[in-house]
Write an enzyme that holds these catalytic residues in place. Structure first.
Site, PDB file in Angstrom:
ATOM      1  N   LYS A  22       0.833  -1.202   0.000  1.00 46.54           N
ATOM      2  CA  LYS A  22       0.000   0.000   0.000  1.00 46.54           C
ATOM      3  C   LYS A  22       0.865   1.248   0.000  1.00 46.54           C
ATOM      4  CE  LYS A  22      -1.163   2.261   3.459  1.00 46.54           C
ATOM      5  NZ  LYS A  22      -1.610   2.905   4.715  1.00 46.54           N
ATOM      6  N   ASN A  23       1.887   1.266   0.860  1.00 50.44           N
ATOM      7  CA  ASN A  23       2.707   2.462   0.998  1.00 50.44           C
ATOM      8  C   ASN A  23       3.548   2.749  -0.240  1.00 50.44           C
ATOM      9  OD1 ASN A  23       1.729   2.965   3.552  1.00 50.44           O
ATOM     10  ND2 ASN A  23       3.396   1.930   4.594  1.00 50.44           N
ATOM     11  N   ARG A  92      -3.690  11.084   5.168  1.00 53.04           N
ATOM     12  CA  ARG A  92      -2.591  12.047   5.257  1.00 53.04           C
ATOM     13  C   ARG A  92      -1.623  11.917   4.087  1.00 53.04           C
ATOM     14  NH1 ARG A  92       2.330  10.245   6.852  1.00 53.04           N
ATOM     15  NH2 ARG A  92       2.476   8.066   7.465  1.00 53.04           N
ATOM     16  N   CYS A 116      -4.847  10.280  10.002  1.00 49.78           N
ATOM     17  CA  CYS A 116      -4.028   9.405  10.839  1.00 49.78           C
ATOM     18  C   CYS A 116      -3.972   9.960  12.250  1.00 49.78           C
ATOM     19  CB  CYS A 116      -2.619   9.280  10.266  1.00 49.78           C
ATOM     20  SG  CYS A 116      -1.573   8.155  11.196  1.00 49.78           S
ATOM     21  N   ASP A 309       5.637   0.537  11.808  1.00 53.11           N
ATOM     22  CA  ASP A 309       4.338  -0.077  11.507  1.00 53.11           C
ATOM     23  C   ASP A 309       4.221  -1.516  12.016  1.00 53.11           C
ATOM     24  OD1 ASP A 309       3.559   2.256  10.363  1.00 53.11           O
ATOM     25  OD2 ASP A 309       3.662   1.562   8.295  1.00 53.11           O
TER      26      ASP A 309
END
Length: 330
Positions: A22-23, A92, A116, A309
Site C-alpha cells: 500500500k505504501n 494524510r 491518521c 508499523d
C-alpha cells in the site's frame, strides 16, 4: 454491527500470497500526474486508501481503471489543480500530490492532510523542499497554495527532520525534481523500499536519478516523462504481520510473492528468538511450532531498522513469550 468470532487451539499453518505494498502504491499512482501518457501498475492492493487516492486523481484529470489489482491511468480533460479537503482529509498520504502537481502544472492548491491519529504529522519538510526548488508557498484557510513562475529549479536539499528522514517528503521532492531545470541533490533521503520503488518507476518513465537506495539522491531534471508499465513491490508490513502471527501462534507459514531483503532486521530478530526461517528470492518460510521463544528488545528506526508499523504487531507477539521483552517507539 460486524464481529469476528475466533475459535482457538489450532496451530497456524499454510501458505499465504502477500499483497502489493500500500505504501508503495500510493506514490506510484500519484506519479502518473507527471506524464500525459498512460501508466499501468500491477500488484496494486484493493484497499480503502487506494480507492481514496483514485478519487483524488480523477478531478485532477486522470481516468483510473482498477481491475484485478491492476490500474490503468490515462489523462483526460478537466485538469483541476486543487486537491480538496473533503478528499485529502481521509488520508494524510494525499500530501504527495503537491510535488508532481507543482512540477507539471506550475500551480496547485492542496488541503492540509489528515486521516491518521498517530501523533502530529508535520509537513514542514515537504514545504521546505518545494521552496528550495523555487516554489512560492502561501498557506491560508487550511490550504497550501503553491506556485512557480516558470519552472522549478534544481537545488541542494537536506530532508532530515528531528525524527530522521521523511519518507513522503522524499517522495514529494523526488517527483518534483524530475521535471525541474538543472540538478537536485536530496541529502538524508529516506531509504525505505517504497521510496526505492518510486525512484525505479520514475527512471522507467525517463527520469535521471542516481543513488537509488542510498541516503543521497541526485536528480537531473528532464523536459517530460513518458508512460510506463510497472509492478508494485510486495508489502513488507503485511509480510511482517503474518510472520509475527505464525510466531505468536507457534505455527508454520510459507509466504509467497514477498521480498526477504526488505525485512532483514525482522527476519534476524525472529531467528534470534528461536524461529526457524528459510528464504528464497520471493518466499519466506517460518516454523515456530514446538518452540520456546525467547524475549527480545526492539527500537523502531528508519529503514533498514525495525519498522514503526510493525511495533504494535510485535508487542502482541511479546505477550506470548515468557520473560520480559523491551519495545521502544521512537
Amino acid at each position: 454491527m460486524f464481529k469476528y468470532t475466533i475459535e482457538g487451539s489450532k496451530n497456524i499453518n499454510g501458505t499465504v500470497k502477500i499483497s502489493g505494498s500500500k505504501n508503495a502504491s500510493l506514490p506510484l499512482l500519484v506519479a502518473s500526474i507527471l506524464t500525459d501518457e498512460p501508466v499501468t501498475l500491477h500488484n496494486v492492493p484493493d484497499l480503502v486508501d487506494v480507492q481514496v487516492l483514485i478519487n483524488i486523481l480523477e478531478p485532477l484529470g486522470k481516468k483510473v481503471d482498477f481491475k484485478n489489482n491492476t490500474t490503468v491511468i490515462i489523462s483526460q480533460n478537466g485538469k483541476s489543480d486543487e486537491a480538496p479537503y473533503k478528499l485529502v482529509k481521509k488520508m494524510r498520504g494525499s500530501i504527495i500530490v503537491l510535488g508532481p502537481l507543482l512540477a507539471k502544472r506550475k500551480h496547485c492548491k492542496v488541503s492540509y492532510p489528515g486521516g491518521c491519529a498517530f501523533g502530529p504529522r508535520p509537513i514542514d519538510l515537504h514545504l521546505k523542499g518545494m521552496e528550495a526548488l523555487g516554489a512560492k508557498i502561501d498557506i491560508t484557510a487550511g490550504y497550501i497554495d503553491a506556485t512557480v513562475k516558470d519552472n522549478l529549479v534544481g537545488a541542494d536539499i537536506n530532508l532530515s527532520g528531528k525524527n530522521g528522514p521523511t519518507v513522503l517528503g522524499t517522495d514529494n521532492v523526488m517527483m518534483a525534481a524530475t521535471l525541474a531545470k538543472g540538478t537536485t541533490i536530496i541529502r538524508n533521503a529516506a531509504r525505505e523500499p517504497e521510496c526505492t520503488n518510486l525512484a525505479e518507476l520514475l527512471k522507467a518513465m525517463g527520469a535521471k536519478i542516481e543513488g537509488i537506495g542510498t541516503s543521497t539522491l541526485t536528480i537531473e531534471g528532464v523536459d517530460y516523462l513518458k508512460g510506463v508499465e510497472f509492478e508494485v513491490i510486495p508489502d513488507r508490513i503485511e509480510t511482517g504481520t503474518f510472520l509475527a502471527m505464525a510466531a505468536a501462534g507457534r505455527g508454520k507459514l510459507k509466504l509467497e510473492n514477498t521480498n526477504p531483503e526488505h525485512l532483514t532486521y525482522v527476519l534476524d530478530l525472529l531467528s534470534s528468538i528461536g524461529c526457524d526461517i528459510k528464504t528464497t528470492k520471493s518466499t519466506i518460510e517460518i516454523d515456530a511450532s514446538n518452540k520456546e521463544l525467547k524475549p527480545f528488545e526492539i527500537e523502531t528506526l528508519p529503514y533498514p531498522g525495525f519498522p514503526t508499523d510493525l511495533q504494535a504487531i510485535f508487542t502482541t507477539l511479546a505477550c506470548t513469550i515468557k520473560g520480559s521483552s523491551k519495545i521502544k517507539e521512537t
